[in-house]
Design a protein around this motif. Structure first.
Motif, PDB file in Angstrom:
ATOM      1  N   UNK B 614       1.368  -4.390   2.411  1.00 29.34           N
ATOM      2  CA  UNK B 614       0.377  -3.953   1.428  1.00 29.34           C
ATOM      3  C   UNK B 614       0.018  -2.484   1.582  1.00 29.34           C
ATOM      4  N   UNK B 615       0.104  -1.969   2.789  1.00 28.09           N
ATOM      5  CA  UNK B 615      -0.345  -0.598   3.039  1.00 28.09           C
ATOM      6  C   UNK B 615       0.746   0.318   3.584  1.00 28.09           C
ATOM      7  N   UNK B 616       1.839  -0.250   4.030  1.00 28.28           N
ATOM      8  CA  UNK B 616       2.913   0.560   4.613  1.00 28.28           C
ATOM      9  C   UNK B 616       2.686   0.949   6.057  1.00 28.28           C
ATOM     10  N   UNK B 734       2.918   5.738   6.323  1.00 32.43           N
ATOM     11  CA  UNK B 734       2.561   4.575   5.515  1.00 32.43           C
ATOM     12  C   UNK B 734       2.826   4.825   4.024  1.00 32.43           C
ATOM     13  N   UNK B 735       2.561   6.026   3.574  1.00 25.66           N
ATOM     14  CA  UNK B 735       2.795   6.308   2.151  1.00 25.66           C
ATOM     15  C   UNK B 735       4.271   6.184   1.789  1.00 25.66           C
ATOM     16  N   UNK B 738       5.248   2.479   1.906  1.00 29.81           N
ATOM     17  CA  UNK B 738       4.677   1.744   0.776  1.00 29.81           C
ATOM     18  C   UNK B 738       5.402   2.101  -0.519  1.00 29.81           C
ATOM     19  N   UNK B 739       5.694   3.387  -0.681  1.00 26.98           N
ATOM     20  CA  UNK B 739       6.417   3.800  -1.893  1.00 26.98           C
ATOM     21  C   UNK B 739       7.791   3.147  -1.915  1.00 26.98           C
ATOM     22  N   UNK B 742       7.364  -0.539  -2.808  1.00 29.44           N
ATOM     23  CA  UNK B 742       7.017  -0.816  -4.200  1.00 29.44           C
ATOM     24  C   UNK B 742       8.181  -0.474  -5.121  1.00 29.44           C
ATOM     25  N   UNK B 749       5.057   3.130  -9.411  1.00 29.64           N
ATOM     26  CA  UNK B 749       4.386   3.857  -8.343  1.00 29.64           C
ATOM     27  C   UNK B 749       3.552   5.004  -8.878  1.00 29.64           C
ATOM     28  N   UNK B 757       4.794  10.183  -5.614  1.00 29.58           N
ATOM     29  CA  UNK B 757       4.586   9.887  -4.205  1.00 29.58           C
ATOM     30  C   UNK B 757       5.568  10.704  -3.382  1.00 29.58           C
TER      31      UNK B 757
END
Ligand SMILES: Cc1cc2nc3c(=O)[nH]c(=O)nc-3n(C[C@H](O)[C@H](O)[C@H](O)COP(=O)(O)OP(=O)(O)OC[C@H]3O[C@@H](n4cnc5c(N)ncnc54)[C@H](O)[C@@H]3O)c2cc1C
Lengths: 292, 780
Positions: B614-616, B734-735, B738-739, B742, B749, B757
């Motif tokens: 969920x958050x990376x 994490x970004x 997560x990217x 997704x 995104x 991102x």
């Protein structure tokens, strides 16, 4: 720092008088880091106030009064419990050394949208005890926050304590880029009550929630409540959580900065909202066993 | 652990060997107690304090430098600019950079002026009062920059290296599977705890500089060159230093110090701030690396095709050699009948990149190991099995160059040692414990890294030994100690070679006046090169001791007195690192241009972790680090190197990224340039693999770099196994994770944000069809 006067206030009244012409200083973990260049007048050391009261006290009306000038590690160690959201936030705050210096008052007055202790105050409807040479006033925490680096404290005022409303269930989750000593990229505090008097579990197995409050950090100019997401969270079923995770995008106004993009802040906050379901279920279960 | 005993009879039955024992570092107690005086702690009466004025622009012509206000500050003794440097160049050519920029600045933080003043505050204030007029030039912000200028008149290509064995194109087109992995890795900061600085004194026509250095010989040359001094008139005392990791290889601080002391004829102290160090200091070269691997259906590697573009910043210091290492290690530990490397080092107005532990290996290994892991998934093979089946065997020919690899290579045993650990064996049970958004995964990766400067370089280390009449054996040896306590290991080698107690042995390193030139503390060579020189010099003394009538069985005090009296108390030796036995496909006259190694250290690592889908976020739960170091002379120190290496690898993998925006640094403090804390480094289990390098001292070889290399690809493989998303860009924030997740699941995104991102941006940057980094055409 040469030639900088530091005045020690040993009573709250002395602090009132000194703050009329100086700048409050507590743990100095923000002020010294940001530098004293723009700071006028003398520094007033609030940590020297001799206070016979413990850092946390239970008030007659059931609320807890938390010192704004005690080191936050003392709050976490206090025999008188504070809402879990606050102890969670202290546990995820900086490092032990910083926690032994940093204060709640400094965290609020610093005005950072990423301040870790503010979301727990918001979800516990904290009312701040503010005072100065002109007298005392009570300020709900939400009214204190004015924007990045700004509060509604008036010149000469300082924060003495925060009164937190009791909440049956609360928590805090910080997303930083490492496990210690990191500014929050997104944070979320929550509090809620079980929706039905007995166990909170509806006949279908879904958990009903009541009085849900969410406060998010680092996703808007100040820490913000998330009313749309709160409204969607009546039960803890998947649909509800999905709706809340989508709705939360409209509660916030994140920006791109060095640490993260606005896209990621929103996305990760939605992730933290989704995580609430298992967290709340667990709390409910543990809460149930704790209460006969 | 096997151990080879030295030839000859054992002269002192009382002496029990210390090689193979974890003696504490010589300075350990002083370091822990804070008693050790580092070079920057040095203070003398009457000393001045230095400060540096640095460029505010990434690329600009300097139109004026006004030092009048600075010079008139009370307490200021000297303000020096380009014209004050006798020979204003930091190396042999202008592309190595000036000591002080005079005409053009090519990066933010480049030194323009030096100040000496009575106290540090005055020096700083005066440096800030220097006014520089700039005429900004377009900024070359990376190898793909469209800026119509070049960083140097010759263009933006600092170097290229291409080599092919076999026929890669044909092999790829006939392969059953081609995996194609295009990666980027970041500019990593060394973050040595002590920032650069020290002291210099000019006395009777000689300059002495106390300043951390991994390469005192090179620094002496840089100082002598800049001041037009005779090399013999330059003395460099280069330790104790609080860490290096490559950053003290060609750091200009010794030259600044020397220049200030020479001009003022007074002792001068200079200590750079963390911010200056981050902005102006060297970085690990950021790379873009694309690897294509061709496999047949059974998982046999048919071809390795590797292309790399390195951003060296404005001046080329280590850049070309870093690329050389990348080329050699582009095939990693694997044997492939067809291999190609095509690499470019490009100039830019970004941070200057230099030497950094691993030296070009981590960047290409990240791409290669990721490709191997993905191939295992595609082919339905076990990640250990696919690696084991394709390893270069001891004594085999290297895939790219065809040179022979030392028989000591224990790649397969190292891989097996890592895979035997429960953290690998129990990976299915670990994965099955995934709960909620936290998905569990396990990854494995491995690497080799050459020991020493490579063939054709005449790489040499030396040692000098003097027995005192009181029974002490003094040894002066190099490479220098930069935090790894190499002196302790030299003592262990000396004690066992001589068969005397190690307490009788004193080792001195890091003073160019006394230590014979022994090359850099770099390339994982200190133990192998310096240890061998110590072994040899002790061997000379040992041969004398073994002569009839010398060692009478009396105490060593008496033996020593006899040696001194008979004029046989002094010895010298040198160890020239052996070249490869067979240079394979490399033309003999070009051997040094490719500088292949015979001896490689090896590491295989297993990572177990959790990824929050969920958050990376990534949480590491453990790293197994298997290391082939030959014989570990000091196992405790070896484990220390392994753990430090893994921690640095964790930083490279997850956190560290020096960022600039159009050449302007944005991560200029440790508040926003994140390195791992104790909370972020998981338990590390180091496994020392039994081996023996015949050409090394007591069977030892180097290992301190290779341990950094597998960490990032092992973490990436664990993320892949946990989530199905295979990271291609470091650090795995994490970004980015997560990217990636997704994008994989087809979630939008960017519909909510005007900005893409980080992962999307990185993806767009990756244009596989346009890998060549031709120099930008146009004005220079
Ligand atoms: C290494 C490091 C890590 C950190 N990590 C975190 C973290 O994880 N999370 C986080 O939220 N913050 C973090 N911070 C920031 C800082 O520690 C907190 O904001 C802390 O709560 C500030 O408290 P203080 O008592 O040190 O404030 P000070 O620095 O003493 O003061 C800060 C500001 O508040 C004012 N002030 C102080 N006390 C009062 C008062 N009682 N009434 C009115 N005004 C007052 C001061 O005048 C000043 O403007 C970190 C800081 C450092 C240096």
């Amino acid at each position: 720092m040469t030639g900088r006067a530091l005045a020690r206030a040993d009573t709250p009244a002395a602090a009132d008088a000194l703050c009329a012409r100086g700048r409050p200083l507590a743990g100095a973990t923000d002020l010294l880091v940001h530098g004293l260049d723009g700071v006028r007048g003398e520094l007033v050391d609030l940590t020297a106030i001799h206070d016979p009261r413990p850092p946390v006290e239970r008030l007659a009306d059931g609320r807890v009064r938390v010192s704004a000038t005690a080191p936050i590690s003392a709050i976490a160690r206090s025999p008188e419990p504070v809402p879990v959201a606050l102890t969670d936030a202290i546990a995820q705050f900086a490092s032990p050394q910083i926690r032994n210096r940093a204060t709640l008052g400094g965290n609020i007055a610093n005005g950072s949208p990423a301040a870790d202790l503010v979301p727990p105050l918001v979800v516990t409807d904290a009312v701040l005890g503010v005072r100065g040479a002109d007298g005392r006033r009570s300020v709900p925490v939400g009214e204190m926050l004015a924007g990045p680096g700004r509060t509604t404290l008036r010149p000469g005022e300082w924060i003495e304590y925060a009164d937190l409303a009791p909440v049956p269930h609360s928590g805090f989750r910080k997303l930083g880029y490492r496990r210690a000593l990191a500014v929050a990229v997104v944070s979320l505090a929550w509090s809620w009550s079980p929706g039905s008097p007995r166990s909170g579990t509806e006949p279908g197995g879904a958990v009903a929630l009541h009085d849900v409050r969410l406060a998010a950090g680092a996703v808007a100019p100040t820490v913000v409540r998330c009313p749309r997401a709160e409204a969607a969270l009546n039960t803890l079923d998947a649909t509800c959580v999905d709706t809340a995770a989508t709705a939360v995008h409209d509660d916030i106004a994140p920006i791109d900065d060095l640490r993260a993009s606005a896209w990621y802040r929103a996305d990760a906050l939605a992730g933290l909202v989704r995580e609430l379901a298992p967290a709340a279920t667990r709390q409910l279960r543990e809460g149930d066993t704790a209460q006969p | 652990m096997t151990r080879e005993t030295t030839q000859g009879t054992s002269r002192a039955p009382a002496h029990t060997g210390v090689v193979g024992r974890s003696l504490p570092a010589d300075d350990a107690a002083a370091i822990v107690a804070g008693d050790l005086e580092y070079v920057t702690d040095r203070r003398v009466d009457g000393m001045l304090h230095g400060a540096v004025h640095r460029s505010a622009h990434p690329h600009a012509r300097i139109v004026s430098v006004d030092t009048a206000r600075a010079a008139s500050e009370p307490g200021v003794v000297a303000v020096l600019t380009a014209g004050d440097v006798p020979c204003n160049q930091l190396g042999t050519d202008s592309e190595n950079g000036a000591v002080l920029a005079g005409d053009v600045v090519r990066q933010v933080g480049e030194a323009i002026a030096l100040v000496a003043a009575a106290d540090p505050e005055t020096a700083r204030r005066a440096a800030d009062l220097i006014e520089v007029g700039y005429e900004p030039l377009p900024v070359v912000d990376g190898p793909d920059s469209p800026a119509p200028v070049t960083v140097h008149p010759r263009g933006n290509v600092a170097g290229t290296l291409t080599f092919e064995s076999g026929d890669v194109a044909t092999a790829l087109s006939s392969s059953d599977l081609v995996v194609d992995v295009d990666t980027t890795t970041s500019a990593q900061e060394h973050v040595a705890i002590e920032t650069p600085g020290g002291m210099a004194e000019w006395d009777l026509g000689k300059i002495t500089v106390w300043c951390g250095s991994q390469n005192p010989g090179l620094h002496r040359k840089l100082v002598a060159h800049a001041l037009r001094l005779n090399l013999d008139d330059v003395r460099l005392v280069s330790n104790p230093v609080g860490g290096a990791f490559g950053s003290r290889n060609d750091d200009p601080a010794p030259v600044y110090l020397a220049l200030l002391a020479w001009h003022t004829t007074r002792p001068v102290h200079l200590h750079l701030s963390r911010r200056e160090t981050i902005v102006a200091g060297p970085k690990r070269h950021p790379y873009r690396t694309r690897v294509r691997l061709g496999f047949d259906r059974a998982g046999t590697l048919r071809a390795i095709d590797s292309r790399a573009v390195a951003d060296t910043g404005p001046y080329v210091t280590a850049g070309r050699n870093v690329l050389k290492t990348s080329a050699e290690l582009s095939s990693g530990p694997y044997a492939a009948p067809n291999a190609r490397f095509d690499g470019t080092v490009a100039y830019s107005n970004n941070a200057n990149a230099g030497a950094f532990r691993g030296f070009g290996a981590p960047q290409v290994a990240f791409a290669l190991e990721t490709a191997v892991s993905e191939a295992a998934v595609e082919l339905g093979l076990d990640p250990v099995q696919i690696r084991r089946a394709n390893l270069t065997r001891p004594g085999d020919a290297h895939s790219l160059y065809g040179h022979t690899v030392s028989r000591s290579l224990r790649a397969s045993q190292t891989l097996d040692a890592a895979a035997a650990h429960p953290w690998w064996r129990d990976r299915d049970a670990w994965a099955a414990g995934s709960a909620g958004p936290w998905r569990r995964g396990t990854g494995i990766a491995m690497a080799i890294k050459g020991v020493g400067m490579g063939s054709g370089k005449g790489d040499t280390a030396r040692a000098r030994l003097i027995v005192s009449a009181t029974g002490t054996v003094n040894i002066w040896a190099g490479p220098n100690h930069t935090g790894q306590a190499i002196g302790t290991a030299y003592r262990q080698i000396a004690a066992d070679t001589l068969g005397i107690d190690h307490d009788r042995i004193r080792v001195h390193v890091g003073d160019s006046e006394l230590v014979p030139e022994s090359g850099a503390t770099a390339a994982s060579r200190s133990m192998y090169a310096g240890g061998s020189a110590v072994h040899q010099v002790c061997g000379r003394l040992r041969a004398v001791l073994d002569e009839p009538g010398v060692d009478t069985g009396a105490s060593f005090d008496d033996v020593a007195a006899h040696l001194v009296a008979s004029g046989r108390a002094e010895y010298e030796a040198e160890f020239v690192l052996p070249d490869v036995d067979d240079i394979g496909r490399i033309p003999p006259e070009a051997l040094a241009d490719y500088a292949p190694h015979a001896v490689y250290g090896c590491s295989a690592q297993v990572v177990r972790l959790e990824v929050n889908t969920l958050t990376g976020e990534i949480r590491l739960h453990g790293v197994v680090c298997a290391v082939d170091a030959g014989v570990a002379v000091n196992p405790g120190a070896t484990v220390g190197q392994a753990e430090g290496g893994v921690a640095q690898g964790v930083g490279f993998a997850l956190f560290e990224e020096y960022r600039l925006d159009a050449g302007v640094p944005v991560t200029t403090s440790l508040e926003n340039y994140l390195i791992p804390t104790a909370m972020d480094v998981p338990p590390i289990e180091t496994v020392l693999v039994t081996g023996h390098e015949n050409t090394g001292p007591f069977g030892a070889k180097g290992m301190s770099e290779v341990v950094v290399v597998p960490t990032a690809p092992a973490i990436a493989a664990a993320v892949g196994s946990a989530t199905g998303f295979w990271p291609r860009h470091l650090p795995m924030t994490p970004e980015r994770v997560r990217a990636g997740l997704s994008a994989m699941s087809g979630e939008g995104t960017s519909e909510r944000s005007g900005r893409r991102s980080a992962a999307e941006r990185a993806r767009t940057r990756a244009r596989p069809e346009n890998m060549s980094a031709e120099p930008a055409e146009g004005a220079s």
